[in-house]
Design a protein around this motif. Structure first.
Motif, PDB file in Angstrom:
ATOM      1  N   VAL A 121      27.230  34.079  48.871  1.00  0.00           N
ATOM      2  CA  VAL A 121      28.266  35.013  49.295  1.00  0.00           C
ATOM      3  C   VAL A 121      29.622  34.386  48.996  1.00  0.00           C
ATOM      4  CG1 VAL A 121      29.293  36.256  51.234  1.00  0.00           C
ATOM      5  CG2 VAL A 121      26.814  35.944  51.131  1.00  0.00           C
ATOM      6  N   ALA A 170      33.419  34.754  49.668  1.00  0.00           N
ATOM      7  CA  ALA A 170      34.360  35.394  50.587  1.00  0.00           C
ATOM      8  C   ALA A 170      35.772  35.028  50.157  1.00  0.00           C
ATOM      9  CB  ALA A 170      34.101  34.932  52.012  1.00  0.00           C
ATOM     10  N   TYR A 220      39.699  35.558  51.322  1.00  0.00           N
ATOM     11  CA  TYR A 220      40.495  35.944  52.483  1.00  0.00           C
ATOM     12  C   TYR A 220      41.938  36.236  52.076  1.00  0.00           C
ATOM     13  CZ  TYR A 220      36.461  33.901  54.769  1.00  0.00           C
ATOM     14  OH  TYR A 220      35.188  33.616  55.161  1.00  0.00           O
ATOM     15  N   LYS A 254      39.367  30.936  49.849  1.00  0.00           N
ATOM     16  CA  LYS A 254      38.085  31.469  49.375  1.00  0.00           C
ATOM     17  C   LYS A 254      36.991  30.508  49.834  1.00  0.00           C
ATOM     18  CE  LYS A 254      38.358  29.313  44.861  1.00  0.00           C
ATOM     19  NZ  LYS A 254      38.441  29.489  43.433  1.00  0.00           N
ATOM     20  N   TYR A 280      34.028  40.489  50.178  1.00  0.00           N
ATOM     21  CA  TYR A 280      32.764  39.769  50.081  1.00  0.00           C
ATOM     22  C   TYR A 280      32.005  40.238  48.833  1.00  0.00           C
ATOM     23  CZ  TYR A 280      33.780  38.581  54.901  1.00  0.00           C
ATOM     24  OH  TYR A 280      34.385  38.118  56.036  1.00  0.00           O
ATOM     25  N   TYR A 281      31.618  39.273  48.020  1.00  0.00           N
ATOM     26  CA  TYR A 281      30.803  39.514  46.828  1.00  0.00           C
ATOM     27  C   TYR A 281      29.484  38.779  47.050  1.00  0.00           C
ATOM     28  CZ  TYR A 281      35.242  40.933  44.786  1.00  0.00           C
ATOM     29  OH  TYR A 281      36.434  41.553  44.529  1.00  0.00           O
ATOM     30  N   ILE A 282      28.371  39.490  46.993  1.00  0.00           N
ATOM     31  CA  ILE A 282      27.072  38.927  47.364  1.00  0.00           C
ATOM     32  C   ILE A 282      26.134  38.928  46.165  1.00  0.00           C
ATOM     33  CG2 ILE A 282      25.106  39.133  48.942  1.00  0.00           C
ATOM     34  CD1 ILE A 282      27.131  40.865  50.696  1.00  0.00           C
TER      35      ILE A 282
END
Length: 146
Positions: free
Chosen positions: A97, A99, A101, A111, A76-78
């Protein structure tokens, strides 16, 4: 018309003008900033199904958080865009966000990009469960002895 009568009508107008100018001047005391990872479209386009976990880290960097769901994992990149006033009040304007996977072989399966509107608010429970040996007040000790 008397001078008092004119002052009576001008005083509320002058007060409203001063308040209006003061509040309009406050908008210059806000600053916008990005917290967390700055998501770029070019980096997002580079991530495709079948790529390795190491390649994702090379393109995007280390994730801010990871999740594990059985054999599958997720990165996860926020990115959060915040507006802050001179008085320290913060308002979240946008949250994104990313995500990514992975399957059990550490290959990208999918993604997804989630926004602030995709989140759900939860209420935290504030009650406490008393634990063994908790400190009691003097009055509580006396009452419990009876």
């Amino acid at each position: 018309m008397s001078l008092r009568h004119i002052r009576g009508h001008l005083l509320p107008l002058a007060a409203a003008a001063v308040i209006g100018l003061t509040l309009s001047g406050c908008s210059g005391f806000t600053s916008s900033r990005t917290q967390g990872y700055a998501l770029s479209e070019s980096a997002l386009k580079q991530i495709r199904p079948g790529q390795s976990e190491d390649l994702v880290i090379a393109v995007l960097g280390s994730p801010q958080t990871k999740g594990a769901f059985g054999d599958e994992t997720a990165f996860y990149y926020i990115e959060t865009k915040v507006e802050e006033t001179a008085f320290g009040w913060q308002t979240v304007k946008q949250r994104t966000v990313l995500a990514i996977y992975f399957d059990k072989n550490r290959r990208v399966t999918d993604k997804a990009v989630y926004g602030l509107e995709d989140g759900k608010l939860i209420t935290l429970e504030t009650r406490r469960t008393p634990s063994f040996g908790e400190d009691r007040t003097f009055v509580e000790s006396i009452i419990s002895s009876f």
